[in-house]
Design a protein around this motif. Structure first.
Motif, mmCIF file in Angstrom:
data_model
loop_
_atom_site.group_PDB
_atom_site.id
_atom_site.type_symbol
_atom_site.label_atom_id
_atom_site.label_comp_id
_atom_site.label_asym_id
_atom_site.label_seq_id
_atom_site.Cartn_x
_atom_site.Cartn_y
_atom_site.Cartn_z
ATOM 1 N N PHE B 176 0.771 -1.191 0.000
ATOM 2 C CA PHE B 176 0.048 -0.060 0.127
ATOM 3 C C PHE B 176 0.846 1.422 0.021
ATOM 4 C CE2 PHE B 176 -4.287 -1.546 0.779
ATOM 5 C CZ PHE B 176 -3.990 -2.772 1.005
ATOM 6 N N HIS B 178 3.187 4.123 -1.547
ATOM 7 C CA HIS B 178 2.985 4.718 -2.774
ATOM 8 C C HIS B 178 4.352 4.726 -3.692
ATOM 9 C CE1 HIS B 178 -0.683 7.310 -1.364
ATOM 10 N NE2 HIS B 178 -0.822 6.120 -1.002
ATOM 11 N N MET B 179 4.841 3.627 -3.817
ATOM 12 C CA MET B 179 6.011 3.446 -4.484
ATOM 13 C C MET B 179 6.210 2.002 -5.103
ATOM 14 S SD MET B 179 8.784 3.017 -1.438
ATOM 15 C CE MET B 179 10.228 3.335 -2.569
ATOM 16 N N ASP B 180 7.189 1.983 -6.022
ATOM 17 C CA ASP B 180 7.457 0.433 -6.578
ATOM 18 C C ASP B 180 8.708 -0.180 -5.917
ATOM 19 O OD1 ASP B 180 5.569 0.954 -8.709
ATOM 20 O OD2 ASP B 180 7.072 2.138 -9.534
ATOM 21 N N ASN B 191 0.601 -4.319 -5.841
ATOM 22 C CA ASN B 191 0.194 -3.046 -5.421
ATOM 23 C C ASN B 191 -1.216 -2.418 -5.257
ATOM 24 O OD1 ASN B 191 3.148 -2.167 -5.541
ATOM 25 N ND2 ASN B 191 2.893 -2.611 -7.747
ATOM 26 N N HIS B 193 -2.343 1.125 -5.294
ATOM 27 C CA HIS B 193 -1.866 2.426 -5.214
ATOM 28 C C HIS B 193 -3.218 3.584 -5.076
ATOM 29 C CE1 HIS B 193 2.364 1.462 -5.654
ATOM 30 N NE2 HIS B 193 2.373 0.948 -6.660
#
Lengths: 208, 208
Positions: B176, B178-180, B191, B193
């Motif tokens: 959860f 906000h990044m890879d 993911n 997002h």
DNA sequence: TAGATTGTTAATCGATTAACAATC
DNA sequence: TAGATTGTTAATCGATTAACAATC
């Protein structure tokens, strides 16, 4: 090409481009080529150029893309260059998690009010937004120019609350209920089906 | 066809089939044809048959599909026919929302423990799962046969916590942040997002 | 058996990638 | 100017839909 003809696949990639451009901007990077961005994002350079050119030519031959300019243009395309008023229907943990998430406000999504059926929650505050009884929601939408409703209530009453909100003038629903809402075609629904996401994770663990 | 060759598009539709079959099952429906399911789900009958036949022939000519059988077969395909042990890294509102969501447990996802850096939260309970200090997570993963970690912490430390969990033997991450994430190729990441989902909603409201 | 509906192949449609001329 | 990189067209690849023979 008409905006409405742009495929969902392209649209779904825009926020990710935006996220990477924001990061570059924060790191003081001024320009970037599609090839360079391609390496960072693990998508093809061709796809990046193709995607962006659906909306206009934002780059310059021999130079690449100006990070700040492209960032701002994508913000306009996404409609996050202006404020959106939100309410949250359902003030349980999930509703409160959304209310407390500061980044949404940074992107122009302002939570104006929260609603719940549970009398115990009424009157509490979340980041400046008061929790009100569900019966007051329709009037609140009308009186406060609310465009978006986050729907974080159980599926049993989700469609009823959605219908009520639509009647009061809601234009977009961010749906966390585990069901497909029935709404008029001019109302936009974006689904976040967490249990489906978890099952996808399980599938991939099962298969690889 | 090898399981690994099945496209993401097909896989992403499976949980939705499962949801509709569960509903039919709850309503006591015994059999269903692809045409009937097509009407309910608003996808083509051809696609339903094509999708299912990636995994085997579950239907019968002239009859359709037995709801319970198909439901159970899809559960097996999704790997939700057995229990998965989960931990939640990050015990803020979002982490607690996930812990409290009963439906996950119904699908076999059992939250065994929660973790946080905030000393104030340590010791509290969420649906039977205790909140423990982040430093104890690696040992807990090893000692309790944990397969999945839900990652609901800010992105600043997300990769560090992910690395730690992977080292301790985690096989899937429900991300959860906000990044890879950067993880070895044998670890599965799914993911969620939320901010990207909200931007997609905004785009569609802006465009239609 | 006749009717219904699947499983599967072939046709179509759309999305991604490759290539390159345009141009900064 | 020469080099770099876009914008855009053409080629490829993959996913969806249509059609129908197989069969319950």
């Amino acid at each position: 090409m008409d905006r409405n003809d742009i495929s969902l696949a392209v649209v779904k990639r825009l926020p990710r481009y935006y996220r990477y451009l924001e990061e570059l901007l924060d790191n003081g990077v001024e320009r970037i080529s599609s090839g360079d961005l391609s390496n960072r994002m693990k998508v093809s350079a061709s796809q990046i150029r193709q995607d962006l050119n659906h909306f206009g030519g934002f780059g310059q031959q021999g130079y690449g893309y100006n990070v700040e300019y492209l960032h701002d243009e994508i913000a306009k395309i996404l409609g996050i260059d202006h404020v959106h008023n939100i309410i949250i229907a359902g003030s349980g943990n999930l509703g409160r998690a959304i209310a407390n998430y500061a980044n949404f406000e940074k992107r122009g999504f302002v939570v104006k009010g929260m609603f719940d059926c549970n009398p115990e929650l009424i009157g509490r505050e979340c980041r400046g937004a008061k929790i009100m009884p569900m019966e007051e929601m329709a009037d609140f939408i009308r009186d406060n120019n609310i465009e978006i409703m986050a729907l974080t209530i159980p599926k049993t009453s989700a469609n009823e609350v959605a219908r009520m909100a639509v009647e009061a003038g809601i234009k977009g629903i961010w749906n966390f209920a585990h069901m497909d809402l029935i709404v008029p075609s001019d109302v936009v629904v974006e689904n976040v089906h967490l249990s489906e996401s978890l099952m996808t994770l399980s599938y991939n663990m099962n298969t690889r």
